[in-house]
Design a protein around this motif. Structure first.
Motif, PDB file in Angstrom:
ATOM      1  N   PRO A 153       0.795  -1.229   0.000  1.00 17.43           N
ATOM      2  CA  PRO A 153       0.000   0.000   0.000  1.00 17.43           C
ATOM      3  C   PRO A 153       0.826   1.278   0.000  1.00 17.43           C
ATOM      4  CG  PRO A 153       0.105  -0.835   2.236  1.00 17.43           C
ATOM      5  CD  PRO A 153       0.921  -1.780   1.383  1.00 17.43           C
ATOM      6  N   TYR A 154       2.005   1.248  -0.569  1.00 20.37           N
ATOM      7  CA  TYR A 154       2.834   2.426  -0.795  1.00 20.37           C
ATOM      8  C   TYR A 154       3.163   3.130   0.529  1.00 20.37           C
ATOM      9  CZ  TYR A 154       1.080   1.196  -5.374  1.00 20.37           C
ATOM     10  OH  TYR A 154       0.734   0.498  -6.491  1.00 20.37           O
ATOM     11  N   ALA A 155       2.706   4.365   0.689  1.00 22.64           N
ATOM     12  CA  ALA A 155       3.130   5.158   1.850  1.00 22.64           C
ATOM     13  C   ALA A 155       2.274   4.945   3.092  1.00 22.64           C
ATOM     14  CB  ALA A 155       3.120   6.643   1.490  1.00 22.64           C
ATOM     15  N   ARG A 156       1.229   4.165   2.965  1.00 21.85           N
ATOM     16  CA  ARG A 156       0.313   4.006   4.097  1.00 21.85           C
ATOM     17  C   ARG A 156       0.264   2.527   4.497  1.00 21.85           C
ATOM     18  NH1 ARG A 156      -4.215   6.565   6.382  1.00 21.85           N
ATOM     19  NH2 ARG A 156      -5.872   5.163   7.067  1.00 21.85           N
ATOM     20  N   ARG A 157       0.844   2.200   5.658  1.00 24.26           N
ATOM     21  CA  ARG A 157       0.923   0.807   6.103  1.00 24.26           C
ATOM     22  C   ARG A 157       0.344   0.681   7.505  1.00 24.26           C
ATOM     23  NH1 ARG A 157       4.630  -3.068   3.877  1.00 24.26           N
ATOM     24  NH2 ARG A 157       5.285  -2.414   1.797  1.00 24.26           N
ATOM     25  N   ARG A 158      -0.740  -0.058   7.603  1.00 22.90           N
ATOM     26  CA  ARG A 158      -1.337  -0.364   8.896  1.00 22.90           C
ATOM     27  C   ARG A 158      -0.608  -1.551   9.528  1.00 22.90           C
ATOM     28  NH1 ARG A 158      -6.616   1.339   9.611  1.00 22.90           N
ATOM     29  NH2 ARG A 158      -6.221   0.686  11.768  1.00 22.90           N
ATOM     30  N   THR A 159      -0.706  -1.656  10.856  1.00 22.48           N
ATOM     31  CA  THR A 159      -0.068  -2.744  11.588  1.00 22.48           C
ATOM     32  C   THR A 159      -1.040  -3.338  12.587  1.00 22.48           C
ATOM     33  OG1 THR A 159       2.080  -1.609  11.454  1.00 22.48           O
ATOM     34  CG2 THR A 159       1.899  -3.409  13.032  1.00 22.48           C
ATOM     35  N   ILE A 160      -1.093  -4.659  12.642  1.00 25.20           N
ATOM     36  CA  ILE A 160      -1.871  -5.364  13.667  1.00 25.20           C
ATOM     37  C   ILE A 160      -0.901  -6.201  14.498  1.00 25.20           C
ATOM     38  CG2 ILE A 160      -3.528  -7.220  14.108  1.00 25.20           C
ATOM     39  CD1 ILE A 160      -5.194  -6.248  11.817  1.00 25.20           C
ATOM     40  N   CYS A 161      -0.956  -6.011  15.816  1.00 25.67           N
ATOM     41  CA  CYS A 161      -0.151  -6.801  16.739  1.00 25.67           C
ATOM     42  C   CYS A 161      -1.038  -7.844  17.402  1.00 25.67           C
ATOM     43  CB  CYS A 161       0.489  -5.906  17.796  1.00 25.67           C
ATOM     44  SG  CYS A 161       1.362  -6.810  19.099  1.00 25.67           S
TER      45      CYS A 161
ATOM     46  N   PHE B 110       3.475  -9.129  14.361  1.00 25.48           N
ATOM     47  CA  PHE B 110       3.116  -7.804  13.848  1.00 25.48           C
ATOM     48  C   PHE B 110       2.898  -7.954  12.351  1.00 25.48           C
ATOM     49  CE2 PHE B 110       4.808  -6.852  17.865  1.00 25.48           C
ATOM     50  CZ  PHE B 110       4.583  -5.522  18.202  1.00 25.48           C
ATOM     51  N   GLU B 111       1.685  -7.675  11.897  1.00 22.21           N
ATOM     52  CA  GLU B 111       1.347  -7.904  10.494  1.00 22.21           C
ATOM     53  C   GLU B 111       1.058  -6.603   9.761  1.00 22.21           C
ATOM     54  OE1 GLU B 111      -1.764 -10.745  10.058  1.00 22.21           O
ATOM     55  OE2 GLU B 111      -0.641 -12.368  11.013  1.00 22.21           O
ATOM     56  N   GLN B 112       1.558  -6.522   8.543  1.00 20.30           N
ATOM     57  CA  GLN B 112       1.210  -5.485   7.585  1.00 20.30           C
ATOM     58  C   GLN B 112       0.822  -6.192   6.285  1.00 20.30           C
ATOM     59  OE1 GLN B 112       4.669  -2.891   7.423  1.00 20.30           O
ATOM     60  NE2 GLN B 112       4.393  -2.189   9.544  1.00 20.30           N
ATOM     61  N   ILE B 113       0.502  -5.443   5.249  1.00 17.45           N
ATOM     62  CA  ILE B 113       0.219  -6.064   3.952  1.00 17.45           C
ATOM     63  C   ILE B 113       1.136  -5.472   2.894  1.00 17.45           C
ATOM     64  CG2 ILE B 113      -2.182  -6.655   4.422  1.00 17.45           C
ATOM     65  CD1 ILE B 113      -2.923  -4.215   2.628  1.00 17.45           C
ATOM     66  N   GLN B 114       1.297  -6.224   1.815  1.00 14.89           N
ATOM     67  CA  GLN B 114       2.067  -5.753   0.671  1.00 14.89           C
ATOM     68  C   GLN B 114       1.545  -6.450  -0.573  1.00 14.89           C
ATOM     69  OE1 GLN B 114       6.079  -7.016   1.526  1.00 14.89           O
ATOM     70  NE2 GLN B 114       5.731  -9.024   0.641  1.00 14.89           N
ATOM     71  N   GLY B 115       1.768  -5.845  -1.726  1.00 14.93           N
ATOM     72  CA  GLY B 115       1.314  -6.511  -2.948  1.00 14.93           C
ATOM     73  C   GLY B 115       1.498  -5.653  -4.182  1.00 14.93           C
ATOM     74  N   ILE B 116       1.143  -6.238  -5.311  1.00 16.84           N
ATOM     75  CA  ILE B 116       1.171  -5.565  -6.603  1.00 16.84           C
ATOM     76  C   ILE B 116      -0.171  -5.796  -7.273  1.00 16.84           C
ATOM     77  CG2 ILE B 116       2.276  -5.507  -8.885  1.00 16.84           C
ATOM     78  CD1 ILE B 116       4.838  -6.496  -7.544  1.00 16.84           C
ATOM     79  N   PHE B 117      -0.716  -4.749  -7.854  1.00 20.91           N
ATOM     80  CA  PHE B 117      -2.006  -4.811  -8.536  1.00 20.91           C
ATOM     81  C   PHE B 117      -3.082  -5.379  -7.601  1.00 20.91           C
ATOM     82  CE2 PHE B 117      -4.947  -5.687 -12.070  1.00 20.91           C
ATOM     83  CZ  PHE B 117      -4.779  -4.528 -12.787  1.00 20.91           C
ATOM     84  N   TYR B 118      -3.100  -4.898  -6.357  1.00 16.44           N
ATOM     85  CA  TYR B 118      -4.051  -5.321  -5.325  1.00 16.44           C
ATOM     86  C   TYR B 118      -3.948  -6.797  -4.973  1.00 16.44           C
ATOM     87  CZ  TYR B 118      -6.360  -0.760  -5.894  1.00 16.44           C
ATOM     88  OH  TYR B 118      -6.634   0.577  -5.946  1.00 16.44           O
ATOM     89  N   VAL B 119      -2.864  -7.452  -5.361  1.00 12.28           N
ATOM     90  CA  VAL B 119      -2.631  -8.836  -4.919  1.00 12.28           C
ATOM     91  C   VAL B 119      -1.929  -8.741  -3.572  1.00 12.28           C
ATOM     92  CG1 VAL B 119      -1.564 -11.060  -5.476  1.00 12.28           C
ATOM     93  CG2 VAL B 119      -2.499  -9.620  -7.302  1.00 12.28           C
TER      94      VAL B 119
ATOM     95  N   ALA C 246      -7.083 -10.677   9.064  1.00 16.34           N
ATOM     96  CA  ALA C 246      -7.620  -9.417   9.586  1.00 16.34           C
ATOM     97  C   ALA C 246      -6.916  -8.205   8.994  1.00 16.34           C
ATOM     98  CB  ALA C 246      -7.510  -9.412  11.110  1.00 16.34           C
ATOM     99  N   ILE C 247      -5.606  -8.289   8.777  1.00 20.82           N
ATOM    100  CA  ILE C 247      -4.870  -7.144   8.259  1.00 20.82           C
ATOM    101  C   ILE C 247      -5.338  -6.773   6.856  1.00 20.82           C
ATOM    102  CG2 ILE C 247      -2.974  -8.572   7.345  1.00 20.82           C
ATOM    103  CD1 ILE C 247      -2.677  -5.038   8.915  1.00 20.82           C
ATOM    104  N   ALA C 248      -5.765  -7.753   6.070  1.00 23.64           N
ATOM    105  CA  ALA C 248      -6.250  -7.481   4.711  1.00 23.64           C
ATOM    106  C   ALA C 248      -7.664  -6.916   4.722  1.00 23.64           C
ATOM    107  CB  ALA C 248      -6.206  -8.750   3.867  1.00 23.64           C
ATOM    108  N   GLN C 249      -8.365  -7.047   5.830  1.00 21.10           N
ATOM    109  CA  GLN C 249      -9.740  -6.580   5.905  1.00 21.10           C
ATOM    110  C   GLN C 249      -9.864  -5.170   6.480  1.00 21.10           C
ATOM    111  OE1 GLN C 249     -12.927  -9.382   6.357  1.00 21.10           O
ATOM    112  NE2 GLN C 249     -11.536 -10.967   7.110  1.00 21.10           N
ATOM    113  N   LEU C 250      -8.740  -4.586   6.927  1.00 22.57           N
ATOM    114  CA  LEU C 250      -8.796  -3.194   7.378  1.00 22.57           C
ATOM    115  C   LEU C 250      -9.174  -2.282   6.217  1.00 22.57           C
ATOM    116  CD1 LEU C 250      -5.694  -2.936   9.755  1.00 22.57           C
ATOM    117  CD2 LEU C 250      -8.114  -3.186  10.371  1.00 22.57           C
ATOM    118  N   ASP C 251      -8.680  -2.604   5.034  1.00 24.16           N
ATOM    119  CA  ASP C 251      -9.099  -1.932   3.801  1.00 24.16           C
ATOM    120  C   ASP C 251      -9.467  -3.025   2.806  1.00 24.16           C
ATOM    121  OD1 ASP C 251      -9.558  -0.507   1.518  1.00 24.16           O
ATOM    122  OD2 ASP C 251      -7.471   0.141   1.233  1.00 24.16           O
ATOM    123  N   PRO C 252     -10.763  -3.339   2.668  1.00 23.77           N
ATOM    124  CA  PRO C 252     -11.169  -4.485   1.849  1.00 23.77           C
ATOM    125  C   PRO C 252     -11.175  -4.227   0.347  1.00 23.77           C
ATOM    126  CG  PRO C 252     -13.104  -3.423   2.764  1.00 23.77           C
ATOM    127  CD  PRO C 252     -11.915  -2.705   3.346  1.00 23.77           C
TER     128      PRO C 252
END
Length: 404
Positions: free
Chosen positions: A24-32, A43-52, A207-213
């Protein structure tokens, strides 16, 4: 925008995203999440390309004498560091930071910035680190020179060797670079920490992927003109398709339409915003796409990602099996990978069986021959096999070796 929203935005801000410009570029949420009470946290964040989007995870372990060990840091946003400091206040300072891979840029890029947030922590890195296109010193890659050490082969020679064993896989030659990974065994909690070598696929999105679905709903579409309702069924559908794309690139149940068709379909999209890629939706899924997901997931079993099977570990089957046998000697009960599901309740035998794809005559956990012990659909490997052949033909990677 309210003041509270501005504060929140800064909490999630990751300023160095252009180094690895992925979502998600400059905006990264974290779940502990506390995994083992007063002992292990993820501690989880998300990452991907083309919304993968897939989870990326670091693990924090409380040391018996006080203090914390960090395995595979994630982006040290204000939110992330605040959550770590909550543990520091209760359990002691961050003493050790581990970089357990040499090829995973998505892991390496965070280590230097993370270490600067904890200036008294020692950094330990897997041997044979490299960078592309120029092989630079670790200090040039942002790691603190005076506090960074290469992990010795014998884990007992480290200051945390009284609590952890580790085994290093690699380094496997891949032409342009190498692959290696260090898995850590925490004796007291019977927990194995791994980076990329193993995953377990959850049926529902984490859960980390569902913060922004939005990425989940984007991939739940069947065609560009669809308007997707946000509900758990569609979130699950999008997640399962994301998993197939992330691990196979293009499974047999996915077709990529011609550009002219994509352009035509984009005109029908009800949302032609930048967020929706101007209406482009370059996926055409077969009606029975879920059979591939079910086969891949295997009811949540441990597996080696198809990409590693086809492009990396098959370069060194003998070395990989030897390493897996060494890891199997530990009496772990839990596995925490850096991606997909965690923690995973698993036995050493289940760990070992995940690598049976490298064997001509795989053995089950009961010690019996099983000709179908790793039943991933071979048709889903078509693109990966094609990439493998092409890379080898033009001399970028060495050929795969025969199974043992």
């Amino acid at each position: 925008m309210s003041d509270g929203e501005k504060i929140d935005s800064q909490d999630f801000f990751w300023p160095f995203w252009p180094v690895v410009p992925i979502y998600p570029y400059a905006r990264r949420r974290t779940i502990c999440k506390e995994v083992i009470k007063d002992t292990i946290w993820t501690f989880e964040q998300i990452q991907g390309i083309f919304y993968v989007v897939v989870p990326i995870r670091m693990t924090v372990v409380k040391l018996e004498a006080g203090g914390l060990l960090i395995y595979a840091p994630v982006a040290p946003t204000k939110e992330c560091i605040r959550l770590v400091n909550e543990l520091v206040g209760e359990h002691g300072e961050v003493k050790y930071i581990i970089l357990p891979t040499i090829s995973g840029l998505e892991h390496k890029v965070f280590v230097g910035p993370f270490a600067r947030c904890f200036p008294s922590a020692l950094v330990f890195v897997t041997p044979n680190q490299w960078s592309f296109p120029v092989n630079l010193p670790l200090s040039w890659l942002g790691l603190p020179a005076k506090r960074t050490q290469v992990m010795p082969e014998d884990s007992s020679q480290t200051p945390f060797g009284n609590e952890f064993d580790y085994r290093m896989l690699g380094s496997i030659a891949l032409g342009l670079g190498r692959f290696a990974e260090a898995v850590f065994f925490h004796r007291r909690s019977h927990t194995l920490l791994v980076t990329d070598c193993l995953v377990s696929i959850p049926e529902d999105p984490p859960a980390i992927a569902q913060l922004d679905p939005y990425p989940l709903l984007y991939h739940a579409k069947d065609q560009a003109s669809d308007v997707i309702t946000d509900n758990q069924i569609n979130r699950r559908k999008g997640w399962q398709r994301i998993t197939l794309f992330a691990l196979y690139f293009q499974p047999s149940v996915l077709k990529i339409p011609k550009f002219s068709q994509l352009l035509h379909d984009a005109q029908k999209s009800p949302d032609r915003s930048i967020k929706n890629y101007f209406g482009f939706y370059p996926f055409q899924w077969d009606n029975d796409w879920q059979r591939s997901f079910d086969a891949l997931r295997g009811n949540g079993r441990l597996l080696v990602a198809p990409i590693l099977q086809s492009l990396i570990l098959n370069r060194a089957p003998k070395e990989t099996i030897k390493w897996a046998d060494q890891v199997t000697s530990w009496d772990f009960q839990w596995i925490i990978p850096c991606h997909f599901d965690a923690p995973i309740k698993a036995t050493p035998q289940q760990f070992r069986q995940a690598f049976s794809f490298l064997e001509k005559y795989p053995i089950t956990s009961a010690g019996l021959f099983n000709s179908n012990s790793y039943p991933l659909p071979q048709e889903d490997f078509k693109l990966l096999n094609s990439i493998d052949i092409t890379l080898n033909k033009i001399g970028i990677v060495p050929p795969a070796q025969e199974k043992i």
